[in-house]
Design a protein around this motif. Structure first.
Motif, PDB file in Angstrom:
ATOM      1  N   GLU A  36      41.769  33.348  15.482  1.00  0.00           N
ATOM      2  CA  GLU A  36      41.751  33.159  14.027  1.00  0.00           C
ATOM      3  C   GLU A  36      43.168  33.168  13.457  1.00  0.00           C
ATOM      4  O   GLU A  36      43.481  32.399  12.536  1.00  0.00           O
ATOM      5  CB  GLU A  36      40.903  34.245  13.371  1.00  0.00           C
ATOM      6  N   LYS A  63      44.602  29.727  14.111  1.00  0.00           N
ATOM      7  CA  LYS A  63      44.068  28.731  13.172  1.00  0.00           C
ATOM      8  C   LYS A  63      44.727  28.861  11.802  1.00  0.00           C
ATOM      9  O   LYS A  63      45.161  27.875  11.198  1.00  0.00           O
ATOM     10  CB  LYS A  63      42.558  28.903  13.026  1.00  0.00           C
ATOM     11  N   GLN A  64      44.791  30.093  11.295  1.00  0.00           N
ATOM     12  CA  GLN A  64      45.336  30.304   9.954  1.00  0.00           C
ATOM     13  C   GLN A  64      46.850  30.148   9.918  1.00  0.00           C
ATOM     14  O   GLN A  64      47.420  29.866   8.859  1.00  0.00           O
ATOM     15  CB  GLN A  64      44.929  31.688   9.441  1.00  0.00           C
ATOM     16  N   LYS A 111      49.565  35.435   2.777  1.00  0.00           N
ATOM     17  CA  LYS A 111      48.730  34.241   2.975  1.00  0.00           C
ATOM     18  C   LYS A 111      48.046  34.279   4.337  1.00  0.00           C
ATOM     19  O   LYS A 111      46.862  33.945   4.477  1.00  0.00           O
ATOM     20  CB  LYS A 111      49.565  32.977   2.824  1.00  0.00           C
ATOM     21  N   LEU A 112      48.795  34.699   5.341  1.00  0.00           N
ATOM     22  CA  LEU A 112      48.243  34.744   6.692  1.00  0.00           C
ATOM     23  C   LEU A 112      47.192  35.841   6.821  1.00  0.00           C
ATOM     24  O   LEU A 112      46.110  35.614   7.381  1.00  0.00           O
ATOM     25  CB  LEU A 112      49.367  34.951   7.711  1.00  0.00           C
ATOM     26  N   GLY A 116      44.073  34.893   5.096  1.00  0.00           N
ATOM     27  CA  GLY A 116      43.359  33.838   5.806  1.00  0.00           C
ATOM     28  C   GLY A 116      42.549  34.347   6.991  1.00  0.00           C
ATOM     29  O   GLY A 116      41.521  33.764   7.349  1.00  0.00           O
ATOM     30  N   VAL A 117      43.015  35.424   7.614  1.00  0.00           N
ATOM     31  CA  VAL A 117      42.322  35.985   8.784  1.00  0.00           C
ATOM     32  C   VAL A 117      41.233  36.925   8.276  1.00  0.00           C
ATOM     33  O   VAL A 117      41.482  38.079   7.955  1.00  0.00           O
ATOM     34  CB  VAL A 117      43.311  36.715   9.711  1.00  0.00           C
ATOM     35  N   LYS A 123      46.901  26.527   9.123  1.00  0.00           N
ATOM     36  CA  LYS A 123      46.171  26.211   7.892  1.00  0.00           C
ATOM     37  C   LYS A 123      46.885  26.730   6.655  1.00  0.00           C
ATOM     38  O   LYS A 123      46.900  26.063   5.606  1.00  0.00           O
ATOM     39  CB  LYS A 123      44.756  26.781   7.972  1.00  0.00           C
ATOM     40  N   THR A 124      47.474  27.913   6.740  1.00  0.00           N
ATOM     41  CA  THR A 124      48.172  28.500   5.591  1.00  0.00           C
ATOM     42  C   THR A 124      49.624  28.022   5.498  1.00  0.00           C
ATOM     43  O   THR A 124      50.376  28.509   4.658  1.00  0.00           O
ATOM     44  CB  THR A 124      48.155  30.033   5.679  1.00  0.00           C
TER      45      THR A 124
END
Length: 520
Positions: free
Chosen positions: A301, A304-305, A40-41, A44-45, A308-309
């Protein structure tokens, strides 16, 4: 990445074709653990997410005299942008202010041979060089041509006794790179009465090109660098005279900041902090989009993720995201951070991950050599396990990687000096890609990994999207592994319990119970 040349270790293709938890594969309990899912991470990046940050950094440089150097407005704007993005993502952000000795060129350095033949010589002023316009005779200082030992073996200029008295006429010391710091050489020359200094590269493989670097502290005379070839040519002309020109600005008390971000939530292992860092500053000569906009963009990034994730909600230990100032002046931001910690705080740092220049146009996939297998220069205990996180990730994707030495060139340096395990990625700077590396990584042999290193052309066009895709995902994976692993780097978060039946059998066999000290 600060001005200091490096040597890349021999290239090897990683052989393991699987992802595993980072503890040693020999640990029988750890080897049974399921791989840590960081998908997931890493998904996301994205390249697009990193490019958004890189474009913003370019805009900031464009509005601030073409650079983002610490101590100048472009850096302050970069720090404000990063801090605002982190706050929006839910982080508690601290700006850690410190003072440092600022230096920059006000005009390009110049070097001309005046006699016996007039010619211009490619040169660059060292950081913290003094200003001046000196024409004088060249005095070679304890040179070894060709060098007879390995890199760093030449002692030219390292002791005051190396310098003969210069006489009353202006004199220029010609010094060879080698065993001691550039600043030591320059200070010795100034103390001996020389009016300017030329330091040329040492001469071994990887130490041939134009030499640039930092003196560490200011000196009062012009100090410039040249290539090995040009240094040798000057040394072989008895009675040669040269003109050395440098125009610099030095401020011993310039202010700048680190940007440090933490999430306001607790984890199971609160005393195991993973510090993920990249330097935010550029050199004064350019916008620094590869060096180190790419590392900055990746770390921002990932931060952030990470929220977010919802990766952060599953974290076993806290992750601190740090953006260092004044790296280009000698890792000063990272040193300030580590030095500002108490012994207790320093002991709670579980690992440092460092990302510096991960988008070089002619890139390689270099991993910091935690176990020292390539050159014997291992990092602190735990660094080998961090290296495996990266090499196993690349191997799983059938991507070659190669070790690069822990030479103290980037912001991991202060951490490993404090005994903190570290690791990270690097895609190459001014070094030249070898044919073997071109075969492994693609790209062009005989060309620098980044031909715009520390130049004006290190702009938004000077980045490989393929590099930031592959190395950005590997960086995200490493953060995920260190944050999510229940057993940690060393497999010591959970210990296997010994049953009463097994314990009785051990005693009958004459063994000691677990934890009992042997007496002989």
């Amino acid at each position: 990445m600060r001005r200091a040349l490096y040597s890349t270790a021999a290239v090897i293709l990683t052989g393991s074709l699987f992802v595993a938890a980072p503890a040693d594969a020999g640990n029988k309990h750890q080897s049974k653990a399921k791989p840590i899912d960081t998908s997931k991470l890493t998904r996301g990046v994205t390249v697009n997410g990193q490019l958004k940050t890189l474009r913003q950094l370019q805009v900031i440089a464009n509005r601030n005299d073409g650079n983002r150097a610490s101590g100048l407005p472009g850096y302050d704007a970069s720090a404000a942008y990063v801090a605002s993005q982190l706050k929006k993502a839910g982080y508690k952000v601290k700006k850690q202010t410190f003072t440092f000795a600022f230096s920059r060129d006000l005009a390009p350095a110049e070097l001309q041979q005046v006699t016996p033949t007039a010619r211009d010589i490619e040169t660059a002023a060292f950081d913290y060089s003094g200003s001046g316009d000196v024409t004088g005779a060249v005095t070679p200082i304890k040179l070894v041509i060709p060098p007879t030992g390995g890199p760093g073996s030449t002692t030219s200029g390292c002791t005051p006794g190396d310098f003969p008295a210069p006489g009353s006429a202006p004199s220029v010391a010609l010094i060879q790179r080698g065993a001691c710091d550039f600043g030591v050489k320059a200070a010795n020359a100034q103390a001996a009465g020389y009016d300017a200094v030329i330091i040329f590269n040492e001469g071994q493989e990887g130490r041939q090109e134009l030499l640039t670097g930092t003196l560490g502290t200011p000196v009062g005379i012009p100090v410039v660098g040249v290539s090995y070839e040009d240094g040798v040519a000057l040394s072989q002309q008895p009675g040669a005279t040269v003109r050395v020109f440098a125009s610099t600005e030095v401020d011993l008390n310039r202010r700048t900041t680190n940007v440090i971000a933490d999430l306001p939530r607790k984890t199971k292992n609160q005393d195991q902090v993973v510090v993920v860092g990249a330097h935010l500053d550029s050199v004064a000569e350019g916008p620094g989009i590869n060096d180190n906009g790419t590392g900055t963009a990746a770390v921002l990034e990932i931060a952030k993720q990470y929220t977010k994730t919802r990766t952060a909600k599953k974290a076993q230990r806290p992750v601190r995201f740090a953006f260092w100032g004044a790296e280009e002046k000698g890792l000063l931001g990272a040193y300030h951070y580590v030095d500002s910690l108490t012994d207790t705080q320093r002991g709670k740092i579980y690992a440092n991950l460092n990302f510096d220049m991960i988008g070089s146009p002619n890139f390689a996939r270099f991993v910091y050599d935690g176990d020292g297998s390539s050159d014997g220069n291992a990092g602190p205990a735990g660094s080998a396990e961090i290296e495996k996180v990266f090499t196993r990730y690349f191997a799983k994707r059938k991507l070659a990687s190669a070790p690069t030495s822990f030479d103290g060139r980037s912001d991991y340096g202060p951490f490993i000096e404090a005994g903190i395990p570290a690791g990270g990625l690097f895609s190459g700077a001014e070094g030249v890609k070898t044919p073997a590396e071109a075969k492994l990584f693609g790209g062009t042999a005989g060309v620098a990994y980044d031909v715009c290193y520390h130049q004006t052309c290190d702009d938004i066009t000077n980045v490989s999207t393929r590099a930031i895709d592959q190395l950005g995902d590997a960086a995200a994976h490493s953060v995920g592994v260190l944050a999510l692993s229940k057993k940690g780097l060393y497999g010591d978060q959970r210990r296997a319990k010994v049953s009463g039946k097994k314990l009785a059998a051990m005693k009958r066999a004459g063994d000691r119970s677990p934890g009992h000290a042997l007496t002989r």
